[in-house]
Design an enzyme around this catalytic site. Structure first.
Site, PDB file in Angstrom:
ATOM      1  N   SER A  44       0.837  -1.200   0.000  1.00  0.00           N
ATOM      2  CA  SER A  44       0.000   0.000   0.000  1.00  0.00           C
ATOM      3  C   SER A  44       0.878   1.259   0.000  1.00  0.00           C
ATOM      4  CB  SER A  44      -0.954  -0.043   1.198  1.00  0.00           C
ATOM      5  OG  SER A  44      -1.972   0.920   1.086  1.00  0.00           O
ATOM      6  N   ASP A 209      -5.723  -4.267  -2.135  1.00  0.00           N
ATOM      7  CA  ASP A 209      -4.726  -3.886  -1.143  1.00  0.00           C
ATOM      8  C   ASP A 209      -3.986  -5.092  -0.554  1.00  0.00           C
ATOM      9  OD1 ASP A 209      -3.307  -2.711   0.913  1.00  0.00           O
ATOM     10  OD2 ASP A 209      -5.057  -2.034   2.026  1.00  0.00           O
TER      11      ASP A 209
END
Length: 327
Positions: A44, A209
């Site tokens: 991320s 993610d």
């Protein structure tokens, strides 16, 4: 460990959304202490910083330039969306999430990060490959010879994806894949950002993610051949040191859903990692009171996060030297 290798460490950077500027503060403090980073991994926000650090090192640019680069980020544009969403607020976001799997696109990230990587001549993972001549004594397999590893979660196959290492599992050539698209997948927070759809040799896979499965992949560079590492792997976390909290039962369906999502994104393997001494090689950056999706981050808060990263790295280095002196 030879004197030549004393100043080398591999880095693993935790995800944390807008708090990523804290990661850069820690990285630059380590660089000021004379360290370089042969391999960098991230998830991320950690993937964003890791990509920039790997690219700038490959181009032999001063890493301190990245502070100005990160200052150019218009965080509000990460949460931008189409006219319907802007006009109707939460309702529009809900519609976008239903239609596209996420309330916001990540187009701004691709444009901003893609442009920054282009400036230092890094586009595909081929630009970040490590040759055998560069690192002849490595334990890395051929498919792992890259200075950057980005983590994403495949919700189609329900597996963690390490990019570029795992591209062949999807029938894709690692060297031809764009770095920015891997980062885009890694930071696609479920329901907040649209997932990334990957055309494969078996159909289409959906990536989101990496923090869903491994927000802090600290063991990614650990040797598996039983030999001592030539240099250490250090991690930078944005969630602070683990603390003891009171146990409370989860009784509602909504509470269970939220708890499950927070569990997979949290320190689910904290006890095992602490047993393995990971805390001794982790820099803990204080980000108290700041949400990963607070895209209205003020300049003062950005500066505080950056300074907290620097302070955390200084404290870590002081403890590291103290342990070395006492051993």
């Amino acid at each position: 460990m030879s004197q030549q290798q004393d100043n080398k460490v591999d880095l693993v950077l935790e995800g944390g959304g807008v708090k990523g500027i804290g990661l850069l503060g820690a990285v630059l403090e380590l660089a000021d202490a004379g360290y370089s980073f042969p391999r960098v991994a991230g998830t991320s926000a950690g993937a964003i910083v890791a990509a920039l650090v790997a690219a700038y090192q490959r181009s032999e640019r001063d890493l301190h330039e990245l502070q100005e680069v990160m200052d150019t980020v218009d965080y509000a544009r990460f949460a931008g969306g189409p006219p319907l969403e802007r006009l109707t607020g939460p309702l529009g976001q809900g519609v976008e999430a239903l239609l596209h799997g996420g309330a916001h696109s990540s187009d701004y990230l691709v444009k901003w990060l893609g442009d920054e990587l282009d400036k230092v001549n890094v586009t595909t993972f081929a630009d970040l490959a490590i040759s055998c001549e560069d690192d002849p004594c490595s334990s890395l397999a051929d498919y792992q010879r890259y200075s950057l590893v980005v983590h994403a979660s495949d919700v189609s196959r329900r597996v963690l994806v390490r990019l570029p290492w795992d591209y062949p599992e999807y029938g894709l050539e690692p060297d031809r894949q764009e770095v920015v698209q891997a980062v885009r997948a890694s930071m696609s927070i479920p329901f907040y950002f649209r997932p990334v759809q990957i055309s494969t040799d078996r159909g289409t896979a959906t990536w989101v993610d990496g923090g869903l499965l491994s927000d802090f992949p600290i063991t990614v560079f650990d040797r598996t051949d039983g030999r001592e590492p030539r240099w250490p792997t250090w991690g930078v976390k944005l969630s602070g040191r683990p603390e003891s909290k009171p146990d409370r039962p989860v009784k509602t369906v909504l509470g269970m859903a939220i708890g499950c999502l927070e569990t997979v994104r949290g320190d689910w393997n904290r006890y095992r990692l602490q047993d393995e001494g990971v805390g001794r090689r982790t820099i803990y950056v204080d980000t108290t009171g700041i949400s990963a999706t607070d895209f209205g981050l003020s300049p003062d808060t950005r500066q505080r996060l950056f300074a907290n990263g620097q302070a955390a790295a200084r404290l870590f280095l002081a403890r590291h030297r103290s342990r070395g002196a006492s051993s």
